[in-house]
Design an enzyme around this catalytic site. Structure first.
Site, mmCIF file in Angstrom:
data_model
loop_
_atom_site.group_PDB
_atom_site.id
_atom_site.type_symbol
_atom_site.label_atom_id
_atom_site.label_comp_id
_atom_site.label_asym_id
_atom_site.label_seq_id
_atom_site.Cartn_x
_atom_site.Cartn_y
_atom_site.Cartn_z
ATOM 1 N N TYR A 128 5.321 13.174 16.607
ATOM 2 C CA TYR A 128 6.368 13.218 15.578
ATOM 3 C C TYR A 128 7.557 12.328 15.989
ATOM 4 O O TYR A 128 7.912 11.380 15.313
ATOM 5 C CB TYR A 128 6.912 14.644 15.381
ATOM 6 C CG TYR A 128 5.921 15.721 15.034
ATOM 7 C CD1 TYR A 128 4.856 15.496 14.172
ATOM 8 C CD2 TYR A 128 6.078 17.014 15.552
ATOM 9 C CE1 TYR A 128 3.973 16.518 13.843
ATOM 10 C CE2 TYR A 128 5.202 18.034 15.224
ATOM 11 C CZ TYR A 128 4.150 17.784 14.373
ATOM 12 O OH TYR A 128 3.296 18.797 14.062
ATOM 13 N N THR A 135 15.906 14.883 15.456
ATOM 14 C CA THR A 135 16.296 15.891 14.474
ATOM 15 C C THR A 135 16.060 15.366 13.060
ATOM 16 O O THR A 135 15.506 16.056 12.207
ATOM 17 C CB THR A 135 17.795 16.233 14.657
ATOM 18 O OG1 THR A 135 17.956 16.797 15.956
ATOM 19 C CG2 THR A 135 18.279 17.199 13.608
ATOM 20 N N GLU A 243 4.635 25.944 15.599
ATOM 21 C CA GLU A 243 4.907 25.563 16.993
ATOM 22 C C GLU A 243 6.028 26.437 17.567
ATOM 23 O O GLU A 243 5.964 26.888 18.705
ATOM 24 C CB GLU A 243 5.300 24.078 17.044
ATOM 25 C CG GLU A 243 5.544 23.565 18.452
ATOM 26 C CD GLU A 243 6.063 22.129 18.473
ATOM 27 O OE1 GLU A 243 5.926 21.406 17.465
ATOM 28 O OE2 GLU A 243 6.617 21.739 19.516
ATOM 29 N N THR A 369 15.942 21.204 18.048
ATOM 30 C CA THR A 369 17.000 21.722 18.932
ATOM 31 C C THR A 369 17.461 23.118 18.490
ATOM 32 O O THR A 369 17.370 23.481 17.315
ATOM 33 C CB THR A 369 18.234 20.790 18.969
ATOM 34 O OG1 THR A 369 18.947 20.923 17.743
ATOM 35 C CG2 THR A 369 17.846 19.342 19.184
ATOM 36 N N ASN A 370 17.996 23.854 19.460
ATOM 37 C CA ASN A 370 18.453 25.212 19.147
ATOM 38 C C ASN A 370 19.606 25.195 18.141
ATOM 39 O O ASN A 370 19.709 26.085 17.293
ATOM 40 C CB ASN A 370 18.865 25.935 20.437
ATOM 41 C CG ASN A 370 17.641 26.346 21.243
ATOM 42 O OD1 ASN A 370 16.505 26.152 20.804
ATOM 43 N ND2 ASN A 370 17.862 26.906 22.416
HETATM 44 C C1 LIG Z 1 10.334 18.801 26.889
HETATM 45 C C2 LIG Z 1 10.218 18.228 25.516
HETATM 46 C C3 LIG Z 1 8.972 18.163 24.907
HETATM 47 C C4 LIG Z 1 8.840 17.607 23.633
HETATM 48 N N1 LIG Z 1 7.587 17.494 23.084
HETATM 49 C C5 LIG Z 1 7.436 16.832 21.916
HETATM 50 C C6 LIG Z 1 6.123 16.574 21.395
HETATM 51 O O1 LIG Z 1 5.115 16.973 21.973
HETATM 52 N N2 LIG Z 1 6.016 15.834 20.268
HETATM 53 C C7 LIG Z 1 7.118 15.359 19.592
HETATM 54 O O2 LIG Z 1 6.944 14.701 18.575
HETATM 55 N N3 LIG Z 1 8.374 15.605 20.049
HETATM 56 C C8 LIG Z 1 8.557 16.321 21.196
HETATM 57 N N4 LIG Z 1 9.827 16.542 21.696
HETATM 58 C C9 LIG Z 1 10.980 15.990 20.999
HETATM 59 C C10 LIG Z 1 11.834 17.034 20.295
HETATM 60 O O3 LIG Z 1 11.192 17.493 19.136
HETATM 61 C C11 LIG Z 1 13.188 16.358 20.008
HETATM 62 O O4 LIG Z 1 13.845 16.237 21.254
HETATM 63 C C12 LIG Z 1 14.042 17.143 19.045
HETATM 64 O O5 LIG Z 1 13.497 17.110 17.763
HETATM 65 C C13 LIG Z 1 15.481 16.600 18.990
HETATM 66 O O6 LIG Z 1 15.508 15.239 18.752
HETATM 67 P P1 LIG Z 1 16.347 14.265 19.712
HETATM 68 O O7 LIG Z 1 15.951 14.570 21.120
HETATM 69 O O8 LIG Z 1 16.150 12.888 19.224
HETATM 70 O O9 LIG Z 1 17.832 14.734 19.573
HETATM 71 P P2 LIG Z 1 18.893 14.283 18.466
HETATM 72 O O10 LIG Z 1 18.321 14.460 17.120
HETATM 73 O O11 LIG Z 1 19.393 12.933 18.830
HETATM 74 O O12 LIG Z 1 20.024 15.345 18.686
HETATM 75 C C14 LIG Z 1 20.992 15.238 19.744
HETATM 76 C C15 LIG Z 1 21.980 16.383 19.608
HETATM 77 O O13 LIG Z 1 22.667 16.302 18.348
HETATM 78 C C16 LIG Z 1 22.486 17.500 17.599
HETATM 79 N N5 LIG Z 1 22.317 17.148 16.182
HETATM 80 C C17 LIG Z 1 21.495 16.202 15.678
HETATM 81 N N6 LIG Z 1 21.599 16.158 14.342
HETATM 82 C C18 LIG Z 1 22.494 17.102 13.986
HETATM 83 C C19 LIG Z 1 23.014 17.560 12.740
HETATM 84 N N7 LIG Z 1 22.634 17.013 11.593
HETATM 85 N N8 LIG Z 1 23.914 18.579 12.758
HETATM 86 C C20 LIG Z 1 24.318 19.137 13.928
HETATM 87 N N9 LIG Z 1 23.853 18.735 15.148
HETATM 88 C C21 LIG Z 1 22.955 17.743 15.171
HETATM 89 C C22 LIG Z 1 21.231 18.148 18.158
HETATM 90 O O14 LIG Z 1 21.238 19.562 17.994
HETATM 91 C C23 LIG Z 1 21.309 17.757 19.621
HETATM 92 O O15 LIG Z 1 22.112 18.657 20.329
HETATM 93 C C24 LIG Z 1 9.984 17.128 22.951
HETATM 94 C C25 LIG Z 1 11.246 17.224 23.559
HETATM 95 C C26 LIG Z 1 11.371 17.761 24.818
HETATM 96 C C27 LIG Z 1 12.735 17.824 25.444
#
Ligand SMILES: Cc1cc2nc3c(=O)[nH]c(=O)nc-3n(C[C@H](O)[C@H](O)[C@H](O)COP(=O)(O)OP(=O)(O)OC[C@H]3O[C@@H](n4cnc5c(N)ncnc54)[C@H](O)[C@@H]3O)c2cc1C
Length: 386
Positions: A128, A135, A243, A369-370
């Site tokens: 994904y 996010t 999930e 994210t939480n």
């Molecule tokens: C250990 C691990 C395993 C994972 N495994 C998979 C996997 O198998 N497959 C896969 O596809 N993905 C995987 N992920 C990815 C995970 O789904 C993403 O990390 C997650 O969706 C958040 O995206 P980002 O890291 O780009 O954070 P961002 O979207 O960049 O967010 C950064 C921060 O900003 C906050 N934020 C973002 N948008 C908003 C908003 N609109 N309003 C308020 N706050 C906001 C978030 O809460 C976060 O604190 C994994 C991640 C980790 C850490």
């Protein structure tokens, strides 16, 4: 009201415990201790294959797809018992992708894929997240373009956990760049052995391994599309709910609390006189019980063919927040010894607390994210304005 499980659930649990005891070898224990997100080694692979060969995972699914038709509750019990014992389990394949294929795949896909999953021949990684789509997943840019009887995929995914272990990736790709972003995405089952796919390790704190995956002119057959073209967003959000149900398991925490209590009683009874120790242990076991209630509710919903959204978000956040809080509190209780690494012979609980404490932060993000899950609870659950 009687909350006891039916007799055959109790029997199934006993069957799982028996399986674990028969297959728990020193080699497996050693691999698990060093595992974190690295991926499994040969002993764990053998464990998973034995699980498939004895037919335990097949308990839940309908008979026409190779199962024994007992329903999702039984698969949940299997996942929970394996998690409690710290044993290997392919949660993404069994608890998220396969039920999604069962719901959205064609009859042909179900009859082809699901028996292979049960036989241990097909395992999924999730494709994904991208460098510019986390996010805001609907902004994903990986393209799938139809070319005759094939789709051609180009793009990059990150955090494709388990891609180094899986046989296939469950991929979300853009199929209509001109449509509004939520309406131009489709879902595919892509063999990871297809030419043009590169898997590169991505290490995260807690010695965890996930992956970057690159797709360069990757050709897959037209029937690799699951569900309706351009309706993938709705399929993916349902898969993510499932999930989160799986991520929200409280059982590893239950084990941690029980192990720490046993350690205190048997080896550090001096610490039990401190009221702060009792408070920490009481708070932790209360959190485990709330986790149990949330997880049981989710299991009942999935068993009854409902997709929990708010409930899954609650379980995921509760588990993540509780892990951090409990591990932190136990660090305080154990003082300087709590931070000893597993390589140190004096590390309490074989260094488990230190390892878990370092593994916690990435789980704030995995599965969404939480912070965002709290927003899901507020908007989709409580119907507050976005
Ligand atoms: C250990 C691990 C395993 C994972 N495994 C998979 C996997 O198998 N497959 C896969 O596809 N993905 C995987 N992920 C990815 C995970 O789904 C993403 O990390 C997650 O969706 C958040 O995206 P980002 O890291 O780009 O954070 P961002 O979207 O960049 O967010 C950064 C921060 O900003 C906050 N934020 C973002 N948008 C908003 C908003 N609109 N309003 C308020 N706050 C906001 C978030 O809460 C976060 O604190 C994994 C991640 C980790 C850490």
């Amino acid at each position: 009201m009687d909350f006891r499980m039916p007799d055959d659930v109790v029997e199934f649990r006993a069957q799982i415990h028996d399986f674990i005891e028969r297959h728990r070898t020193p080699e497996l224990e050693a691999e698990i201790a060093g595992h974190h997100l690295h991926g499994y080694g040969p002993a764990a692979e053998a464990f998973l294959q034995a699980l498939a060969d004895e037919g335990l995972p097949s308990v839940a699914w309908p008979e026409e797809y190779g199962g024994r038709g007992k329903g999702a509750l039984y698969l949940w019990i299997l996942s929970e018992e394996l998690a409690r014992a710290g044993m290997p389990w392919d949660t993404l394949t069994f608890n998220s992708v396969s039920p999604t294929i069962m719901r959205h795949g064609s009859e042909e896909q179900r009859r082809d894929i699901l028996p292979k999953v049960l036989a241990g021949e097909m395992r999924f990684a999730l494709g994904y997240t991208e460098p510019n789509a986390g996010t805001d997943l609907a902004s994903l840019q990986t393209r799938a373009v139809r070319d005759g009887d094939e789709w051609v995929i180009n793009g990059q995914k990150i955090y494709t956990s388990s891609a180094h272990l899986a046989t296939h990736v469950w991929l979300a790709a853009r199929t209509d760049p001109d449509a509004p972003k939520h309406r131009g995405i489709s879902t595919f089952v892509v063999p990871l052995s297809t030419p043009g796919i590169t898997v590169r390790p991505l290490w995260v704190m807690g010695e965890g391994r996930t992956n970057e995956t690159f797709y360069e002119n990757v050709r897959i057959p037209a029937d690799a599309l699951v569900g309706e073209e351009n309706r993938g967003w709705y399929i993916v959000t349902g898969a993510l709910d499932l999930e989160r149900v799986a991520i929200g398991t409280y059982r590893p925490l239950e084990r941690m609390v029980q192990d720490v209590v046993a350690y205190l009683v048997n080896e550090r009874s001096d610490l039990l006189d401190d009221p702060a120790t009792r408070m920490a242990v009481a708070d932790a076991s209360m959190r485990v019980e709330v986790g149990r209630a949330l997880a049981t509710n989710n299991a009942a919903m999935v068993h009854n063919d409902m997709v929990p959204t708010m409930e899954a978000a609650m379980a995921k956040v509760w588990k993540g927040d509780s892990s951090e809080r409990i591990h932190d509190a136990f660090m305080d209780v154990l003082g300087r010894s709590g931070g000893l690494h597993e390589s140190n012979e004096h590390a309490p609980l074989g260094g488990m607390l230190e390892a878990e404490w370092r593994s916690d932060p990435p789980h704030r993000f995995a599965g969404g994210t939480n912070d965002i899950q709290r927003r899901v609870i507020a908007t989709r659950g409580l119907q507050l304005p976005r």
